[in-house]
Design a protein around this motif. Sequence first.
Motif, PDB file in Angstrom:
ATOM      1  N   CYS A  70     -31.471  -9.655  13.265  1.00  0.00           N
ATOM      2  CA  CYS A  70     -30.607  -9.559  14.447  1.00  0.00           C
ATOM      3  C   CYS A  70     -29.501 -10.615  14.419  1.00  0.00           C
ATOM      4  N   ARG A  71     -29.803 -11.781  13.935  1.00  0.00           N
ATOM      5  CA  ARG A  71     -28.755 -12.800  13.793  1.00  0.00           C
ATOM      6  C   ARG A  71     -27.661 -12.307  12.859  1.00  0.00           C
ATOM      7  N   GLU A  72     -28.074 -11.677  11.764  1.00  0.00           N
ATOM      8  CA  GLU A  72     -27.092 -11.136  10.828  1.00  0.00           C
ATOM      9  C   GLU A  72     -26.314  -9.985  11.463  1.00  0.00           C
ATOM     10  N   ALA A  73     -26.998  -9.143  12.237  1.00  0.00           N
ATOM     11  CA  ALA A  73     -26.331  -8.012  12.884  1.00  0.00           C
ATOM     12  C   ALA A  73     -25.258  -8.482  13.851  1.00  0.00           C
ATOM     13  N   ALA A  74     -25.535  -9.537  14.601  1.00  0.00           N
ATOM     14  CA  ALA A  74     -24.545 -10.077  15.535  1.00  0.00           C
ATOM     15  C   ALA A  74     -23.329 -10.609  14.781  1.00  0.00           C
ATOM     16  N   GLN A  75     -23.566 -11.273  13.657  1.00  0.00           N
ATOM     17  CA  GLN A  75     -22.465 -11.814  12.868  1.00  0.00           C
ATOM     18  C   GLN A  75     -21.631 -10.709  12.227  1.00  0.00           C
ATOM     19  N   GLU A  76     -22.285  -9.592  11.898  1.00  0.00           N
ATOM     20  CA  GLU A  76     -21.591  -8.495  11.222  1.00  0.00           C
ATOM     21  C   GLU A  76     -20.919  -7.525  12.185  1.00  0.00           C
ATOM     22  N   GLY A  77     -21.066  -7.749  13.496  1.00  0.00           N
ATOM     23  CA  GLY A  77     -20.321  -6.972  14.470  1.00  0.00           C
ATOM     24  C   GLY A  77     -20.900  -5.616  14.832  1.00  0.00           C
ATOM     25  N   TYR A  78     -22.204  -5.438  14.695  1.00  0.00           N
ATOM     26  CA  TYR A  78     -22.807  -4.185  15.153  1.00  0.00           C
ATOM     27  C   TYR A  78     -22.627  -4.047  16.662  1.00  0.00           C
ATOM     28  N   ASP A  79     -22.480  -2.820  17.124  1.00  0.00           N
ATOM     29  CA  ASP A  79     -22.297  -2.578  18.553  1.00  0.00           C
ATOM     30  C   ASP A  79     -23.592  -2.748  19.338  1.00  0.00           C
ATOM     31  N   ALA A  80     -24.736  -2.544  18.687  1.00  0.00           N
ATOM     32  CA  ALA A  80     -26.029  -2.744  19.333  1.00  0.00           C
ATOM     33  C   ALA A  80     -27.108  -2.773  18.270  1.00  0.00           C
ATOM     34  N   VAL A  81     -28.235  -3.360  18.633  1.00  0.00           N
ATOM     35  CA  VAL A  81     -29.436  -3.347  17.796  1.00  0.00           C
ATOM     36  C   VAL A  81     -30.502  -2.535  18.515  1.00  0.00           C
ATOM     37  N   VAL A  82     -31.156  -1.655  17.784  1.00  0.00           N
ATOM     38  CA  VAL A  82     -32.251  -0.843  18.318  1.00  0.00           C
ATOM     39  C   VAL A  82     -33.557  -1.380  17.742  1.00  0.00           C
ATOM     40  N   ALA A  83     -34.428  -1.895  18.587  1.00  0.00           N
ATOM     41  CA  ALA A  83     -35.746  -2.354  18.158  1.00  0.00           C
ATOM     42  C   ALA A  83     -36.717  -1.190  18.287  1.00  0.00           C
ATOM     43  N   PHE A  84     -37.167  -0.650  17.170  1.00  0.00           N
ATOM     44  CA  PHE A  84     -38.082   0.488  17.149  1.00  0.00           C
ATOM     45  C   PHE A  84     -39.469  -0.037  16.778  1.00  0.00           C
ATOM     46  N   GLY A  85     -40.275  -0.241  17.798  1.00  0.00           N
ATOM     47  CA  GLY A  85     -41.613  -0.792  17.596  1.00  0.00           C
ATOM     48  C   GLY A  85     -42.220  -1.117  18.943  1.00  0.00           C
ATOM     49  N   GLY A  86     -43.126  -2.077  18.960  1.00  0.00           N
ATOM     50  CA  GLY A  86     -43.738  -2.492  20.204  1.00  0.00           C
ATOM     51  C   GLY A  86     -43.009  -3.667  20.837  1.00  0.00           C
ATOM     52  N   ASP A  87     -43.659  -4.293  21.812  1.00  0.00           N
ATOM     53  CA  ASP A  87     -43.034  -5.409  22.517  1.00  0.00           C
ATOM     54  C   ASP A  87     -42.821  -6.618  21.607  1.00  0.00           C
ATOM     55  N   GLY A  88     -43.671  -6.783  20.605  1.00  0.00           N
ATOM     56  CA  GLY A  88     -43.475  -7.888  19.668  1.00  0.00           C
ATOM     57  C   GLY A  88     -42.191  -7.734  18.870  1.00  0.00           C
ATOM     58  N   THR A  89     -41.866  -6.517  18.472  1.00  0.00           N
ATOM     59  CA  THR A  89     -40.613  -6.258  17.749  1.00  0.00           C
ATOM     60  C   THR A  89     -39.415  -6.533  18.649  1.00  0.00           C
ATOM     61  N   ALA A  90     -39.502  -6.090  19.908  1.00  0.00           N
ATOM     62  CA  ALA A  90     -38.417  -6.352  20.860  1.00  0.00           C
ATOM     63  C   ALA A  90     -38.257  -7.847  21.101  1.00  0.00           C
ATOM     64  N   GLY A  99     -27.812 -15.266  23.432  1.00  0.00           N
ATOM     65  CA  GLY A  99     -26.562 -16.002  23.424  1.00  0.00           C
ATOM     66  C   GLY A  99     -25.415 -15.297  22.726  1.00  0.00           C
ATOM     67  N   THR A 100     -25.642 -14.087  22.170  1.00  0.00           N
ATOM     68  CA  THR A 100     -24.571 -13.333  21.518  1.00  0.00           C
ATOM     69  C   THR A 100     -24.118 -12.202  22.439  1.00  0.00           C
ATOM     70  N   ARG A 101     -23.055 -11.511  22.056  1.00  0.00           N
ATOM     71  CA  ARG A 101     -22.573 -10.365  22.821  1.00  0.00           C
ATOM     72  C   ARG A 101     -23.154  -9.053  22.330  1.00  0.00           C
ATOM     73  N   THR A 102     -23.989  -9.093  21.313  1.00  0.00           N
ATOM     74  CA  THR A 102     -24.577  -7.875  20.765  1.00  0.00           C
ATOM     75  C   THR A 102     -25.766  -7.452  21.609  1.00  0.00           C
ATOM     76  N   PRO A 103     -25.733  -6.270  22.213  1.00  0.00           N
ATOM     77  CA  PRO A 103     -26.823  -5.857  23.102  1.00  0.00           C
ATOM     78  C   PRO A 103     -28.039  -5.346  22.335  1.00  0.00           C
TER      79      PRO A 103
END
Length: 333
Positions: A70-90, A99-103
């Motif tokens: 997710c840190r890399e995704a925020a730096q690379e400018g993805y519009d959003a991250v989808v956590a596909f798993g349980g609450d631990g993955t989220a 602290g980033t603008r990536t939702p």
Amino acid sequence: MSAIDFDLISVADPGSEGVQQPRRRLLMIANPFASSFSDRLRHLVISALRGSYVVDAVDTERRDHATELCREAAQEGYDAVVAFGGDGTANEAANGLVGTRTPLTCLPGGRANVYCRMLGIPPDVIDATEHLLALARDWRTREVDLGRVGERYFLFSAGVGLDADVVGRVDAHPRLKARLGEYYYAWVATSTFARRYLVSPPQLEAELEHPQAGVARRPRGVTLLVQNASPYTYFGDRGVEMARGASLISGDLAALLLERTNPLDIPSIAWRALSSRAHVAAHRRIAEFPAQHWLRVRSLDDRPLPLQVDGDYIGSGHEHRFSVVPGALSVLA
């Protein structure tokens, strides 16, 4: 789960009405060890989402891998991250996006999927996928609070003592956890209580902020629950309400302290947790502390105190400090 189920999902182009817009980029982070995950389901979800998004997907390989991704995704400018798993993955994903603008958004792949439900995302993966496709045409993000304990952020709950001990023992047997779900939790809770908390349980002291006077109180007990939102978890489709008052946008935490583990008290506490009429905080051995901005818990007998966040055991220590970080995470739901 069959392919025909996903054929029912609308994959209309978000730019089909009016001017064509560039499709948003999603990074889907999938936990292959989640309870209801399969490779086939993963491919079906990705195929459906690619009707409205540009989707890259990666599976987690180890603990905290989702945080790094997710840190890399925020730096690379993805519009959003989808956590596909349980609450631990989220949880891991949120720790990488704080602290980033990536939702962050979620697809349910665990047993309880507490955070998905809190955000208003359906707990069924087909319905949740369709929900995410609809968001391509109605893209709305918002900021929500996170709890924090030490350097770790949590989405909705954390626990010290019996609760965390149970989570640690459940996490040590992932196959039974996936197969039996909340019933395995109940069995482990009963056996852990009998072995470790019936006689001479670990003792802790919680330093809590007084919501009016600003001074600290120091109640003592054996287990502390801290919530950034409610419910604490789910038993099947029933929300388990514990500490009251905190929400994802309230700017504070709620805490609940179990003063002792008497075998005469535990059954009535468990009944209250699952009841739609009674409440846990009304029990005579429970102390409730709403509207907390910070709190600290320490061991009184030199035994390390186990700690869990969002249903994952993360270790033990002689002291844990909790706080709330308002608006720390952007979410898409």
